[in-house]
Motif scaffolding. Structure first.
Motif, PDB file in Angstrom:
ATOM      1  N   ILE A 152      12.622   1.681  -0.962  1.00  0.00           N
ATOM      2  CA  ILE A 152      12.105   1.098   0.209  1.00  0.00           C
ATOM      3  C   ILE A 152      13.285   0.514   0.831  1.00  0.00           C
ATOM      4  O   ILE A 152      13.195   0.754   2.262  1.00  0.00           O
ATOM      5  CB  ILE A 152      10.929   0.191  -0.066  1.00  0.00           C
ATOM      6  N   GLY A 153      14.192   0.132   0.215  1.00  0.00           N
ATOM      7  CA  GLY A 153      15.462  -0.704   0.920  1.00  0.00           C
ATOM      8  C   GLY A 153      16.557   0.268   1.023  1.00  0.00           C
ATOM      9  O   GLY A 153      17.951  -0.229   0.955  1.00  0.00           O
ATOM     10  N   HIS A 154      16.459   1.675   1.150  1.00  0.00           N
ATOM     11  CA  HIS A 154      17.278   2.853   0.973  1.00  0.00           C
ATOM     12  C   HIS A 154      18.117   2.455   2.177  1.00  0.00           C
ATOM     13  O   HIS A 154      19.630   2.527   1.834  1.00  0.00           O
ATOM     14  CB  HIS A 154      16.752   4.001   0.993  1.00  0.00           C
ATOM     15  N   TRP A 155      17.870   2.201   3.386  1.00  0.00           N
ATOM     16  CA  TRP A 155      18.469   1.878   4.556  1.00  0.00           C
ATOM     17  C   TRP A 155      18.829   0.500   4.571  1.00  0.00           C
ATOM     18  O   TRP A 155      18.514  -0.242   5.475  1.00  0.00           O
ATOM     19  CB  TRP A 155      17.923   2.640   5.818  1.00  0.00           C
ATOM     20  N   TYR A 156      19.433  -0.129   3.664  1.00  0.00           N
ATOM     21  CA  TYR A 156      19.438  -1.521   3.546  1.00  0.00           C
ATOM     22  C   TYR A 156      20.244  -2.391   4.576  1.00  0.00           C
ATOM     23  O   TYR A 156      20.099  -3.484   4.933  1.00  0.00           O
ATOM     24  CB  TYR A 156      19.862  -2.110   2.171  1.00  0.00           C
ATOM     25  N   GLU A 157      21.005  -1.441   5.340  1.00  0.00           N
ATOM     26  CA  GLU A 157      21.776  -2.051   6.405  1.00  0.00           C
ATOM     27  C   GLU A 157      21.048  -2.392   7.672  1.00  0.00           C
ATOM     28  O   GLU A 157      21.035  -3.366   8.382  1.00  0.00           O
ATOM     29  CB  GLU A 157      22.906  -1.188   7.178  1.00  0.00           C
ATOM     30  N   LYS A 158      19.578  -2.022   7.545  1.00  0.00           N
ATOM     31  CA  LYS A 158      18.640  -2.607   8.504  1.00  0.00           C
ATOM     32  C   LYS A 158      17.734  -3.760   7.847  1.00  0.00           C
ATOM     33  O   LYS A 158      17.475  -3.470   6.834  1.00  0.00           O
ATOM     34  CB  LYS A 158      17.593  -1.305   8.777  1.00  0.00           C
ATOM     35  N   LYS A 159      17.890  -4.880   8.828  1.00  0.00           N
ATOM     36  CA  LYS A 159      17.297  -6.145   8.076  1.00  0.00           C
ATOM     37  C   LYS A 159      15.945  -5.757   7.874  1.00  0.00           C
ATOM     38  O   LYS A 159      15.344  -6.220   6.827  1.00  0.00           O
ATOM     39  CB  LYS A 159      17.528  -7.137   9.191  1.00  0.00           C
ATOM     40  N   SER A 160      14.943  -4.983   8.664  1.00  0.00           N
ATOM     41  CA  SER A 160      13.747  -4.768   8.535  1.00  0.00           C
ATOM     42  C   SER A 160      13.565  -4.038   7.118  1.00  0.00           C
ATOM     43  O   SER A 160      12.549  -4.292   6.322  1.00  0.00           O
ATOM     44  CB  SER A 160      12.980  -3.942   9.505  1.00  0.00           C
ATOM     45  N   ALA A 161      14.227  -3.101   6.820  1.00  0.00           N
ATOM     46  CA  ALA A 161      14.539  -2.361   5.526  1.00  0.00           C
ATOM     47  C   ALA A 161      14.703  -3.119   4.333  1.00  0.00           C
ATOM     48  O   ALA A 161      13.935  -3.388   3.382  1.00  0.00           O
ATOM     49  CB  ALA A 161      15.124  -0.985   5.354  1.00  0.00           C
ATOM     50  N   SER A 162      15.531  -3.993   4.689  1.00  0.00           N
ATOM     51  CA  SER A 162      15.922  -4.842   3.367  1.00  0.00           C
ATOM     52  C   SER A 162      15.116  -6.048   3.093  1.00  0.00           C
ATOM     53  O   SER A 162      14.409  -6.421   1.955  1.00  0.00           O
ATOM     54  CB  SER A 162      17.237  -5.707   3.589  1.00  0.00           C
ATOM     55  N   ASP A 163      14.418  -6.576   4.316  1.00  0.00           N
ATOM     56  CA  ASP A 163      13.203  -7.427   4.192  1.00  0.00           C
ATOM     57  C   ASP A 163      11.989  -6.827   3.603  1.00  0.00           C
ATOM     58  O   ASP A 163      11.249  -7.393   2.730  1.00  0.00           O
ATOM     59  CB  ASP A 163      12.874  -7.826   5.533  1.00  0.00           C
ATOM     60  N   ALA A 164      11.564  -5.411   3.817  1.00  0.00           N
ATOM     61  CA  ALA A 164      10.475  -4.819   3.309  1.00  0.00           C
ATOM     62  C   ALA A 164      10.456  -4.507   1.860  1.00  0.00           C
ATOM     63  O   ALA A 164       9.744  -4.653   0.953  1.00  0.00           O
ATOM     64  CB  ALA A 164      10.409  -3.525   4.099  1.00  0.00           C
ATOM     65  N   GLY A 165      11.984  -4.265   1.333  1.00  0.00           N
ATOM     66  CA  GLY A 165      12.169  -4.088   0.302  1.00  0.00           C
ATOM     67  C   GLY A 165      11.790  -5.269  -0.771  1.00  0.00           C
ATOM     68  O   GLY A 165      11.055  -5.350  -1.814  1.00  0.00           O
ATOM     69  N   LYS A 166      12.611  -6.548  -0.212  1.00  0.00           N
ATOM     70  CA  LYS A 166      12.264  -7.569  -0.925  1.00  0.00           C
ATOM     71  C   LYS A 166      10.896  -8.143  -0.886  1.00  0.00           C
ATOM     72  O   LYS A 166      10.377  -8.567  -1.723  1.00  0.00           O
ATOM     73  CB  LYS A 166      13.008  -8.758  -0.217  1.00  0.00           C
ATOM     74  N   LYS A 167      10.233  -7.701   0.132  1.00  0.00           N
ATOM     75  CA  LYS A 167       8.455  -8.188   0.263  1.00  0.00           C
ATOM     76  C   LYS A 167       7.772  -7.362  -0.782  1.00  0.00           C
ATOM     77  O   LYS A 167       6.940  -8.063  -1.492  1.00  0.00           O
ATOM     78  CB  LYS A 167       8.099  -7.879   1.801  1.00  0.00           C
ATOM     79  N   ALA A 168       8.012  -6.105  -0.913  1.00  0.00           N
ATOM     80  CA  ALA A 168       7.455  -5.501  -1.955  1.00  0.00           C
ATOM     81  C   ALA A 168       7.789  -5.916  -3.399  1.00  0.00           C
ATOM     82  O   ALA A 168       6.839  -6.135  -4.258  1.00  0.00           O
ATOM     83  CB  ALA A 168       7.946  -3.983  -1.685  1.00  0.00           C
ATOM     84  N   PHE A 169       8.954  -6.176  -3.623  1.00  0.00           N
ATOM     85  CA  PHE A 169       9.400  -6.762  -4.886  1.00  0.00           C
ATOM     86  C   PHE A 169       8.594  -7.963  -5.168  1.00  0.00           C
ATOM     87  O   PHE A 169       8.030  -8.184  -6.168  1.00  0.00           O
ATOM     88  CB  PHE A 169      10.980  -6.837  -4.715  1.00  0.00           C
ATOM     89  N   ILE A 170       8.861  -9.162  -4.119  1.00  0.00           N
ATOM     90  CA  ILE A 170       8.127 -10.475  -4.441  1.00  0.00           C
ATOM     91  C   ILE A 170       6.579 -10.263  -4.806  1.00  0.00           C
ATOM     92  O   ILE A 170       5.963 -11.001  -5.579  1.00  0.00           O
ATOM     93  CB  ILE A 170       8.672 -11.433  -3.346  1.00  0.00           C
TER      94      ILE A 170
END
Length: 707
Positions: free
Chosen positions: A166-184
């Motif tokens: 999900i956070g593959h394009w982690y340089e995008k804040k929305s992508a990194s936030d989505a990955g963290k949200k899914a994980f948490i």
């Protein structure tokens, strides 16, 4: 173990570890391999071929209910006064496992193939394919595990691999936030899952599902504790399968690459929760099943109402996934076990196709996802369009599609459940969602493919996707036709699928059961013996044994229920055409009339805001309070102790310097002073000493004379 059974077990291990081998190869040597993408794709297609062979042999030829491979993983030995602590692990293959192996490897291999075109030139291309392999390995581990401990371990591996994808394009804040949200959010559900597993283990001292069911049948775990264990284990499914109230992570996961969305939202990660419920189904009490049924129904309705207002093509499909997962969970809760698992499989094909189809559209529109900027694409992308139509008909439950077969059974089961238990809200929600599903899916088709193009520049450059992207669409569209599951397009009961996937017999005491599933009649002296008997009798593949009344209700309502669901689906399609194709009703004016309701649904029932104001704000407040307490109280005590120590040290140093050292230095000074005085008379001359001696004699003589 017979030779064929042994072969299937070994082949299943090959299927399990092939994606892991690909992951390891790409992570460590990816840059040195010329076409690393083809390596991982070839590995997955090899796993798919082996999985198909396993399924064909197990379902159609092998006349054994279940194949088990169990080994002793941990043995601490018998301690003084305590029994030996042992943990057994292993894998098992039954019909459900064999079918899921094909489903997972099929979707994963097609996603790999589709990604060859979609992800070409990506900055982290090698790592992307490595993570796909790791994800596939984790999901296959869940499918093959015959015990709760291994399943939980692979469950967490799915969580970390989905976070990476999900956070593959982690340089995008929305992508990194989505990955963290899914994980948490998933960890919240996993805590309940873990507690449920621990309840089972502390009571039954085993993780093996056969022994767990045997122990319950023998009465070693019952009553409210059994219900609690079932609901807590279901919490894992609530997180992973995005059920209310932990559904909020799934739409945000759209920030990942579109092929990843197809992988996560179709047959793999989100299906893991449904698969978990199916695995532990024999231990679920009536109370647990009621909770499960209502959670599924609420989820299905809530997500469908949100999907009908979204404009992002992937967001519509994401909420559609949540809604369909609610259907599956609802089916398991109302006792329609086979129908729920059937829908899991059919949904895997048409939902993966929908996401890959949306990826094809996004690719053609230069990564535009807003449907309001699309239109007219059916002329440019005929393969994508017609496959999209088939997928949408299937998810809407239109005859001649696979979705019709599975959804019709779910609705019939929910209606029978409502009539027998009085829980009429569940079938009402089920049928209402039929209308909403058809409406939002054909709204998506019309806005995307019909009418005139709204962005002429993007439209002029749009074209059909390359073959590596259209071939998966064609394959999945073919698998969305009824004939692959049953030759009867209106009743799949005599098809191979429902003959292979039969409802497990319950091991719950009769007092805690609905009566839909007759409890296994076992008079065992211990759980190990019960588990052994259950394994021999195949608790997984015993024919369903609902009561005669349940059968009668199902038979009576089958065709009326079918007619009702078909009518609602066609009405939903008609409504979409009425508003968006024929423009008989202005959508914008309709929106303005019901603007508060529209905003409520468009903003996803304000769940994100609610969680932001409660869970997130509460966590932040607690964190700040703890930080203040740590800074001012804990650190205050520590710093105060340090200050007191410094003061004491200063005073001690001053006392040492002025008093102790002063006395010592004074003694030295006084001694030196005396020494300097005495030194004056110590000349070393004999004459001087004689004079001093005479003077001394004179003084002494004088003193004594005075006395």
């Amino acid at each position: 173990m017979a030779s064929m059974e042994s072969l299937l077990i070994h082949l299943s291990l090959v299927v399990l570890f092939l994606p892991l081998a690909g992951f390891t190869l790409l992570i460590f040597f990816g840059k040195r391999i010329p076409r690393q993408d083809l390596v991982e794709t070839g590995i997955l297609f090899t796993a798919l071929a082996i999985s198909i062979y396993i399924m064909v042999q197990k379902v159609f030829f092998l006349n054994v209910p279940r194949i088990d491979l169990t080994f002793r993983w941990l043995d601490l030995g018998a301690m003084v006064g305590h029994p030996g602590f042992t943990i057994d692990l292993g894998i098992a293959i039954d019909n459900i496992t064999a079918i899921m192996l094909v489903v997972v490897t099929l979707i994963s291999s097609l996603v790999h193939l589709f990604s060859l075109g979609y992800m070409e030139g990506d900055v982290r291309y090698t790592r992307y394919y490595a993570y796909l392999g790791f994800f596939s390995f984790s999901m296959l581990g869940i499918v093959l595990s015959n015990n709760l401990l291994m399943m939980y371990a692979f469950w967490e591996l799915v969580g970390i691999s989905s976070y990476l994808l999900i956070g593959h394009w982690y340089e995008k804040k929305s992508a990194s936030d989505a990955g963290k949200k899914a994980f948490i959010v998933n960890r919240v559900g996993d805590v309940g899952f873990f507690i449920g597993i621990m309840i089972v283990f502390t009571q039954l001292h085993t993780f093996l599902l056969t022994d767990v069911f045997g122990g319950i049948a023998a009465g070693h775990l019952s009553g409210p504790l059994l219900t609690a264990a079932g609901i807590l284990i279901f919490c894992g499914a609530v997180g992973k399968s995005a059920q209310f109230p932990l559904h909020v992570w799934l739409p945000d996961a759209m920030e990942g690459p579109t092929p990843v969305s197809a992988l996560i939202h179709a047959a793999t990660m989100v299906a893991a929760g449904v698969y978990l419920v199916a695995r532990v189904y024999p231990m679920l009490t009536a109370g647990a099943l009621t909770v499960i049924a209502y959670i599924g129904a609420i989820t299905a309705f809530l997500a469908a109402t949100i999907a009908i207002t979204q404009n992002d093509i992937k967001k519509v499909l994401a909420y559609s996934t949540v809604s369909q997962l609610g259907y599956m969970v609802m089916a398991l809760g109302v006792g329609a076990f086979s129908a729920g698992f059937f829908h899991l499989v059919t949904h895997a094909a048409f939902k993966a196709g929908l996401f890959l189809g949306s990826g094809s559209v996004i690719y053609a529109m230069h990564h535009e996802q807003d449907m309001r900027k699309m239109g007219g694409l059916r002329k440019k992308m005929p393969i994508t369009y017609w496959s999209f139509v088939i997928f949408s008909l299937s998810i809407s439950g239109i005859p001649l599609t696979s979705g019709f077969l599975s959804k019709d059974n779910i609705l019939a089961g929910s209606l029978a459940y409502g009539m027998l238990t009085g829980n009429y809200l569940i079938p009402i929600i089920g049928y209402a969602v039929v209308f909403l599903t058809a409406a939002y899916m054909f709204r998506l088709i019309i806005m995307t493919f019909h009418g005139e193009p709204r962005d002429h520049h993007a439209y002029e450059h749009a074209k059909e996707s390359p073959k590596v992207m259209t071939i998966p669409l064609i394959v999945l569209a073919s698998l969305s036709i009824f004939v692959f599951y049953s030759f009867n397009p209106f009743n799949p009961d005599n098809g191979w699928f429902l003959k292979a996937v039969t409802q497990p017999a319950s091991v719950v005491p009769a007092s805690q059961s609905y009566g839909f599933n007759q409890p296994v009649n076992l008079t065992m002296v211990d759980s190990a013996q019960a588990g052994a008997t259950l394994a021999g009798a195949s608790f997984v593949e015993q024919p369903a044994v609902p009561t005669a009344e349940y059968h009668e209700v199902m038979e009576e309502i089958h065709y009326p229920g079918l007619a009702l669901s078909l009518t609602l689906a066609l009405l939903g399609i008609f409504m979409a055409f009425f508003v968006y194709e024929w423009k008989k009703l202005d959508a914008e004016k309709l929106k303005q009339r019901v603007l508060p309701v529209y905003n409520f649904l468009y903003n996803k029932w304000y769940f994100d805001e609610l969680y932001g104001a409660t869970a997130v704000a509460g966590t932040m407040m607690l964190s700040k309070s703890l930080a203040w307490f740590d800074s001012h109280v804990i650190d205050g005590v520590v710093n105060g102790a340090a200050s007191f120590t410094r003061l004491w040290s200063t005073l001690s140093g001053q006392f040492d310097h002025y008093v102790v050292d002063g006395l010592v230095n004074f003694s030295a000074w006084f001694t030196g002073l005396l020494g300097r005085g005495v030194r004056k008379v110590q000349t070393g001359k004999v004459q001087t000493y004689i004079v001093f001696a005479l003077l001394g004699v004179i003084v002494i003589f004088y003193v004594f004379r005075q006395l």
